[in-house]
Design an enzyme around this catalytic site. Structure first.
Site, PDB file in Angstrom:
ATOM      1  N   CYS A 112       8.216   0.841 -24.589  1.00 46.21           N
ATOM      2  CA  CYS A 112       8.543  -0.296 -25.455  1.00 46.21           C
ATOM      3  C   CYS A 112       7.316  -1.008 -26.004  1.00 46.21           C
ATOM      4  O   CYS A 112       7.449  -1.950 -26.792  1.00 46.21           O
ATOM      5  CB  CYS A 112       9.441  -1.279 -24.702  1.00 46.21           C
ATOM      6  SG  CYS A 112       8.578  -2.289 -23.478  1.00 46.21           S
ATOM      7  N   ASN A 162       1.025  -8.539  17.470  1.00 44.59           N
ATOM      8  CA  ASN A 162      -0.055  -8.910  16.560  1.00 44.59           C
ATOM      9  C   ASN A 162      -1.327  -9.126  17.368  1.00 44.59           C
ATOM     10  O   ASN A 162      -1.266  -9.558  18.529  1.00 44.59           O
ATOM     11  CB  ASN A 162       0.301 -10.194  15.793  1.00 44.59           C
ATOM     12  CG  ASN A 162      -0.547 -10.387  14.551  1.00 44.59           C
ATOM     13  OD1 ASN A 162      -0.657  -9.494  13.720  1.00 44.59           O
ATOM     14  ND2 ASN A 162      -1.155 -11.552  14.421  1.00 44.59           N
ATOM     15  N   HIS A 164       6.446  -7.953  -1.554  1.00 45.18           N
ATOM     16  CA  HIS A 164       5.335  -8.271  -2.459  1.00 45.18           C
ATOM     17  C   HIS A 164       5.052  -7.131  -3.440  1.00 45.18           C
ATOM     18  O   HIS A 164       3.986  -7.090  -4.046  1.00 45.18           O
ATOM     19  CB  HIS A 164       4.079  -8.609  -1.652  1.00 45.18           C
ATOM     20  CG  HIS A 164       4.236  -9.855  -0.825  1.00 45.18           C
ATOM     21  ND1 HIS A 164       3.473 -10.111   0.308  1.00 45.18           N
ATOM     22  CD2 HIS A 164       5.084 -10.910  -0.945  1.00 45.18           C
ATOM     23  CE1 HIS A 164       3.848 -11.264   0.821  1.00 45.18           C
ATOM     24  NE2 HIS A 164       4.813 -11.769   0.087  1.00 45.18           N
ATOM     25  N   ASP A 215       0.789  -1.237   0.000  1.00 43.92           N
ATOM     26  CA  ASP A 215       0.000   0.000   0.000  1.00 43.92           C
ATOM     27  C   ASP A 215       0.817   1.282   0.000  1.00 43.92           C
ATOM     28  O   ASP A 215       0.255   2.375  -0.106  1.00 43.92           O
ATOM     29  CB  ASP A 215      -0.970   0.002   1.192  1.00 43.92           C
ATOM     30  CG  ASP A 215      -0.280  -0.329   2.519  1.00 43.92           C
ATOM     31  OD1 ASP A 215       0.847   0.160   2.757  1.00 43.92           O
ATOM     32  OD2 ASP A 215      -0.882  -1.076   3.321  1.00 43.92           O
ATOM     33  N   CYS A 229       2.954  -0.132 -22.572  1.00 43.60           N
ATOM     34  CA  CYS A 229       4.097   0.651 -22.103  1.00 43.60           C
ATOM     35  C   CYS A 229       4.424   1.755 -23.114  1.00 43.60           C
ATOM     36  O   CYS A 229       4.523   1.506 -24.321  1.00 43.60           O
ATOM     37  CB  CYS A 229       5.304  -0.260 -21.911  1.00 43.60           C
ATOM     38  SG  CYS A 229       6.844   0.599 -21.501  1.00 43.60           S
TER      39      CYS A 229
END
Length: 237
Positions: A147, A210, A111, A94, A144
């Site tokens: 390219c 947590n 990630h 995020d 893109c």
């Protein structure tokens, strides 16, 4: 414990951002389950899948457009600013660690990042505002501009290889730290969840903050089951 540490490695998961209004992927009735990500292989193979992936992406972005860094994010940013924590390893996409004041090189994104797009051919960065204007105009994602390759949100999709650079940086930080602090991760998503165990095996102390129990609670030196922000707010300066 932090006062005695020479190098603190931060590690964050979805729980640190739920306090910013972004629900965990596994939360009951999570919007993520209504807008499930398209697998990487299907994204590559099908133009229809790419259109649907971008539709779901923008639908999710609209839901969380007002999200701002939580006290947890600000607590980690303060530890970095104080020189106690070289960088934060995160499973999140995020960009809220950067919004909390961290430089991009102080955030190790395992990630990827959902706040911009990348070309799968040349790696060129494209801002989402432009991608969305093109998509909204004719319901087709643009190619893109450099390219002509396929554009994809700069996240790691299911079935896509983990990014080598961030994985190497995370491993290096984990090996060098003497305190590894987890905040808001269930520690069930691998290979990212292997880093806390590696730190512990390498002699570092392990702290887990947590709301719910994790598989590594038994190995940790300190476990706090509480709201992330309420715990990490003590570091906010």
């Amino acid at each position: 414990m932090i006062q005695d540490a020479r190098i603190v490695a931060g590690f964050t998961g979805a729980g640190i951002s739920t306090e910013s209004g972004i629900p965990d992927f596994r939360s009951p009735d999570s919007p993520w389950m209504r807008h499930k990500p398209i697998s990487f292989d299907l994204f590559l193979q099908s133009a229809d899948a790419r259109r649907e992936a971008w539709r779901r992406k923008f639908a999710m972005d609209d839901l969380y457009r007002g999200a701002r860094p939580s006290l947890g994010h600000l607590g980690f940013a303060s530890l970095v600013a104080a020189g106690r924590m070289p960088a934060v390893i995160t499973q999140n996409i995020d960009g809220l660690h950067q919004e909390s004041g961290l430089d991009p090189d102080q955030v190790i994104e395992l990630h990827g990042n959902g706040t911009y797009a990348k070309c799968l051919a040349c790696g060129g960065r494209h801002e989402l505002d432009w991608v969305r204007r093109c998509f909204d105009a004719d319901r087709e994602p643009p190619d893109c501009r450099m390219c002509g390759g396929i554009l994809k949100a700069a996240t790691i999709s299911f079935g896509q290889a983990m990014p080598e650079g961030p994985m190497r940086r995370a491993q290096k930080l984990t090996a060098s730290c003497d305190l590894f602090m987890v905040a808001g991760s269930s520690l069930v998503v691998y290979p990212a969840a292997a880093f806390p165990a590696f730190a512990k095996e390498n002699g570092a102390r392990l702290v887990i903050v947590n709301r719910e129990p994790t598989p590594l609670d038994g190995a940790a030196d300190l476990v706090i089951h509480a709201e992330i922000g309420s715990v990490l707010s003590v570091f906010v300066s």
